[in-house]
Design an enzyme around this catalytic site. Structure first.
Site, PDB file in Angstrom:
ATOM      1  N   LYS A  21     -19.244  65.045 -59.276  1.00 44.99           N
ATOM      2  CA  LYS A  21     -18.576  63.741 -59.234  1.00 44.99           C
ATOM      3  C   LYS A  21     -18.554  63.301 -57.775  1.00 44.99           C
ATOM      4  O   LYS A  21     -17.923  63.946 -56.939  1.00 44.99           O
ATOM      5  CB  LYS A  21     -17.154  63.848 -59.795  1.00 44.99           C
ATOM      6  CG  LYS A  21     -16.368  62.548 -59.766  1.00 44.99           C
ATOM      7  CD  LYS A  21     -15.011  62.752 -60.433  1.00 44.99           C
ATOM      8  CE  LYS A  21     -14.097  61.570 -60.300  1.00 44.99           C
ATOM      9  NZ  LYS A  21     -14.595  60.353 -60.907  1.00 44.99           N
ATOM     10  N   THR A  24     -15.573  57.449 -57.324  1.00 41.72           N
ATOM     11  CA  THR A  24     -14.444  57.148 -58.185  1.00 41.72           C
ATOM     12  C   THR A  24     -14.353  55.635 -58.292  1.00 41.72           C
ATOM     13  O   THR A  24     -14.726  54.918 -57.360  1.00 41.72           O
ATOM     14  CB  THR A  24     -13.128  57.768 -57.666  1.00 41.72           C
ATOM     15  OG1 THR A  24     -12.097  57.556 -58.632  1.00 41.72           O
ATOM     16  CG2 THR A  24     -12.718  57.205 -56.314  1.00 41.72           C
ATOM     17  N   GLU A  74     -20.379  59.907 -61.804  1.00 42.13           N
ATOM     18  CA  GLU A  74     -19.065  60.309 -62.330  1.00 42.13           C
ATOM     19  C   GLU A  74     -19.168  61.551 -63.228  1.00 42.13           C
ATOM     20  O   GLU A  74     -18.174  62.039 -63.736  1.00 42.13           O
ATOM     21  CB  GLU A  74     -18.443  59.167 -63.147  1.00 42.13           C
ATOM     22  CG  GLU A  74     -17.953  58.006 -62.308  1.00 42.13           C
ATOM     23  CD  GLU A  74     -16.515  58.165 -61.861  1.00 42.13           C
ATOM     24  OE1 GLU A  74     -15.957  59.277 -61.978  1.00 42.13           O
ATOM     25  OE2 GLU A  74     -15.948  57.176 -61.391  1.00 42.13           O
TER      26      GLU A  74
END
Length: 104
Positions: A21, A24, A74
């Site tokens: 990841k 955000t 993500e």
């Protein structure tokens, strides 16, 4: 004023620490991260610190502009990403993609 702390749901901690990841997506209340700044990262549920990262980019985006590339960054499918965003930010369309590099 540049923000210096960010929280994530615990379920995202492993993906962040493993490098799976790398972005955000947040609403306008969290858009004021300065590129190059070092940010303290904690869990949302209990405010437990788990790493730092460096902000590498902040870009405005709408829900309709989310792509497979955002989903890959993500570590989820596009359908999952849209569902998570809508769950966290119901009835919102304008967001900010915050890119980061984890620091150990």
């Amino acid at each position: 004023m540049s923000l210096t702390k960010i929280t994530f749901f615990q379920r995202f901690e492993t993906d962040i620490l493993s490098g799976k990841k790398t972005i955000t997506i947040r609403d306008s209340s969290e858009r004021d991260f300065a590129i190059g700044s070092v940010v303290q990262v904690s869990t949302y549920e209990d405010d437990r610190w788990f790493c730092q990262f460096t902000i590498t980019d902040v870009q405005a985006i709408t829900l309709d502009q989310l792509s497979e590339e955002h989903a890959r960054q993500e570590n989820m499918t596009l359908e999952q990403l849209i569902a998570v965003i809508q769950e966290i930010y119901p009835d919102q369309q304008q967001f900010y993609v915050i890119s980061f590099d984890v620091r150990f």
